[in-house]
Design an enzyme around this catalytic site. Structure first.
Site, mmCIF file in Angstrom:
data_model
loop_
_atom_site.group_PDB
_atom_site.id
_atom_site.type_symbol
_atom_site.label_atom_id
_atom_site.label_comp_id
_atom_site.label_asym_id
_atom_site.label_seq_id
_atom_site.Cartn_x
_atom_site.Cartn_y
_atom_site.Cartn_z
ATOM 1 N N HIS A 129 18.374 -0.097 -4.866
ATOM 2 C CA HIS A 129 18.023 1.314 -4.804
ATOM 3 C C HIS A 129 16.884 1.556 -3.835
ATOM 4 O O HIS A 129 16.165 2.541 -3.922
ATOM 5 C CB HIS A 129 17.689 1.844 -6.196
ATOM 6 C CG HIS A 129 18.637 1.342 -7.231
ATOM 7 N ND1 HIS A 129 18.343 0.279 -8.042
ATOM 8 C CD2 HIS A 129 19.895 1.706 -7.523
ATOM 9 C CE1 HIS A 129 19.384 0.007 -8.798
ATOM 10 N NE2 HIS A 129 20.344 0.852 -8.517
HETATM 11 S S1 FES Z 1 15.409 -0.919 -6.285
HETATM 12 FE FE1 FES Z 1 16.559 -0.708 -8.112
HETATM 13 S S2 FES Z 1 16.736 -2.752 -8.720
HETATM 14 FE FE2 FES Z 1 15.492 -2.936 -6.972
#
Ligand code: FES
Ligand code: HEM
Lengths: 416, 186
Positions: free
Chosen positions: B151
């Site tokens: 993410h």
């Molecule tokens: S940014 Fe969501 S798990 Fe690493």
């Protein structure tokens, strides 16, 4: 409610004997043979029957897969490959089960949008709607547990990300995650318990389906016009009218499923799940199964861990409140010119979120995800209450038959 | 009969409440093992340790080892990477605590508190993104440290969260040198 045309009379000695002791035949007859059903149901109303068939299909294919599957980290992936290559017709059973899950969700989404369009959740069907949302939540949980079982890369990382969502809960989050995992990372204990729950939940779903149908049969079916059935002429017995209509819908639906199973069995799944799980390496781009993408987009739209998790939970929870958020007394969107347009905007929003959930979390995708996430909530929290108050509905017909019968015909029939 | 019901209700009331209370305690007591069985078992709790020879990791290189089922990053940072990490004022950090199991809980996230004591080039961290648990990729991201592809979280060369949804710096496990070249993790 309209009374059935006639009462069940056991025909022979055995059925008389049984029914006097346990009136199960009377119950089945009353619920699925003579049950008075509005005569104007369209094919959108067949998805409940399709869902029931899909649940049965998942249970049957699942039970036979369970005869060959091994829930251990060192053997799970190999046992699924064994099912695919060595078990007689194993490929067919697994493709039916994996694609069956996708088709189960296609059906449930159509079923839910049907409800939103025709206002099926309105008084007196609130409990029916709540049970439906509960069924959806159970389906999501079941599919998530099932997706972990083949122990591919997507299985493993989906399990990791989803169990870590609980870590966002302040103070007790970490302990909850450890408790769910049975360890400090996703491992054999996790796989084993997910298998246990994957086996259990479909039977709980079956139990809630019984309650759902019970709650349906108290007020009787809604219908596309949205006004109550008033006279016996508004209804037809469930059998043969709807057994045939639903039967045709089921055959067509299963035909489409068969086309996918035989010609594009991996179209709906992710190729990375054919790579065995590797706890040391996350795939470059992890995505959930398509049916969970809108919620994944909502999770990622919020730039904070706790915030994202809360938004994800709220996106599902808000569905429970729909019967009270919609202030309009008119059920069917057919007679609600403004709501009908917002309904389609909402459908497009959901499709958009699904697509965004499959895109990498960067740049314009994130911004678009935020806009659609906000709109998703606006639809429920602002559009539903406000439109219901300000909109002027179109005049409702006097009888559910008016829109389909020649002028005067329904009045004539009712007078008979 | 009706008279005796109103005249002496206390005995039945007592039995009713007592039965309910014992039942509630009993249900709770029985529920406990059913809930507790899901927690990590004795085998998972047995604190495994891993020993790694770090002498062969050239500056700028890193390796990943497995400890308690999780990846652990061991990176031998270049002088430039160390300088970059040192140059960041604490006020620029999203998470200002060291998250270092070898230091008190309130230690600050200065570079000195993140590296291995006695060897500032070496940094040893649990390779689990503090967002939702993916494994970040080394030598990547806007800060030259780690980047989590799931993410989009960016960590700097001291493993501190700088951008993206992750709330905390990467965790540092208990580490100790057992000889000049070998560290024990755990
Ligand atoms: S940014 Fe969501 S798990 Fe690493
Ligand atoms: C609500 C009904 C169900 C849904 C939505 C569902 C969904 C799924 C999904 C998505 C998978 C992963 C498929 C893959 O990618 O390979 C799966 C696998 C599996 N399921 Fe189910 N399932 C259901 C019912 C059941 C039942 C009742 C059983 C057993 C009694 C079962 C047994 C299995 C087994 C053994 C696997 C692993 C084999 C495989 O991956 O194909 N399922 N399920």
């Amino acid at each position: 409610m309209i009374k059935p045309l006639y009462k069940y009379e056991p025909k022979n000695g055995f059925t008389r004997w049984l029914d006097a002791r346990l009136p199960v035949l009377t119950l089945i007859h009353g619920s699925f043979v003579v049950f008075p059903t509005p005569r104007n149901l369209n094919y959108w109303y067949s998805f409940g029957a399709i869902l029931t068939v899909m649940l049965a299909s998942q249970i049957v294919t699942g039970i036979v897969l369970a005869m060959h599957y091994i829930p251990h980290t060192s053997l799970a992936f190999a046992s699924v490959e064994d099912i695919m290559r060595n078990v007689n017709f194993g490929w067919l059973l697994r493709y039916l089960h994996a694609n069956g899950a996708s088709f189960f969700f296609i059906a449930v989404y159509i079923h839910m949008f049907r409800g939103l369009y025709y206002g099926s959740y309105k008084e007196p069907r609130e409990v029916l709607w709540i049970l439906g949302v509960l069924l959806y939540v159970l389906m999501v949980a079941t599919a998530f547990f099932g997706y972990v079982l083949p122990w591919g890369q997507m299985s493993f990382w989906a399990a990791t990300v989803i169990t870590n969502l609980f870590g966002a809960i302040p103070l007790i989050g970490e302990s909850i995650t450890t408790w769910l995992l049975g360890g400090f990372s996703v491992d054999s204990p996790t796989l084993n318990r997910f298998y246990s729950l994957h086996y259990l939940l479909p039977f709980m779903i079956a139990g809630v389906v019984v309650l759902h149908i019970w709650a349906l049969h108290v007020p009787g079916n809604g219908n596309p016009v949205g006004i109550q059935v008033r006279v016996p002429q508004d209804t037809v017995p469930f059998h043969p009218y709807y057994t045939v209509k639903d039967g045709l819908a089921i055959v067509v639906f299963l035909f489409v499923l068969a086309v996918v199973v035989f010609y594009q069995p991996n179209a709906l799944s992710h190729p990375d799940n054919y790579i065995p799980a590797d706890p040391l390496k996350t795939p470059a781009h992890i995505v959930p199964e398509w049916y969970l993408l809108p919620f994944y987009a909502i999770l990622r739209a919020v730039p904070s861990k706790l915030g994202g998790v809360l938004a994800l939970g709220a996106a599902i929870f808000v569905l429970f409140l729909v019967p009270w958020l919609d202030t309009s007394r008119v059920r069917s969107a057919t007679y609600r010119p403004i709501y009908r347009q917002f309904f389609w905007i909402f459908v497009i929003t959901c499709v958009g979120l699904t697509w965004l959930g499959s895109q990498p979390p960067e740049g314009g995708y994130v911004i678009a995800g935020r806009i659609l996430t906000i709109y998703y909530f606006l639809h429920f929290l602002v559009v539903l209450p406000v439109v219901g108050l300000v909109e002027k509905p179109k005049p409702l017909p006097a009888s559910i038959n008016d829109p389909v019968l020649p002028p005067g015909e329904s009045v004539r029939q009712a007078a008979e | 009969m009706a008279e005796s019901d109103t005249a002496d209700p206390s005995r039945r009331d007592f039995l009713y409440i007592a039965t309910g209370a014992v039942g509630a305690v009993g249900v709770t007591a029985v529920a406990w093992p059913f809930i507790a069985q899901m927690n990590p078992d004795a085998a998972a709790l047995a604190l495994a340790t891993t020993e790694v020879d770090v002498s062969s990791i050239a500056p700028g290189m890193s390796i990943t080892v497995k400890w308690r089922g999780k990846p652990v990053f061991i990176r031998n940072r270049t002088p430039a990477e160390i300088e970059a990490a040192k140059a960041v004022p604490l006020s620029d950090l999203r998470d200002r605590t060291a998250r270092n199991a070898n230091l008190p809980d309130d230690a600050t996230a200065d570079d000195a508190n993140r590296g291995v004591a006695g060897n500032e080039a070496l940094i040893i961290m649990i390779g689990v993104c503090t967002h939702l648990g993916c494994v970040p990729l080394g030598q990547q991201g806007d800060y030259g440290g780690w980047f989590c592809p799931c993410h989009g979280s960016h960590y700097d060369t001291a493993g501190r969260i700088r951008q993206g949804p992750a709330p905390e710096n990467l965790q540092i496990p208990p580490v100790a040198f057992v000889s000049d070249s070998v560290v024990r993790i755990g």
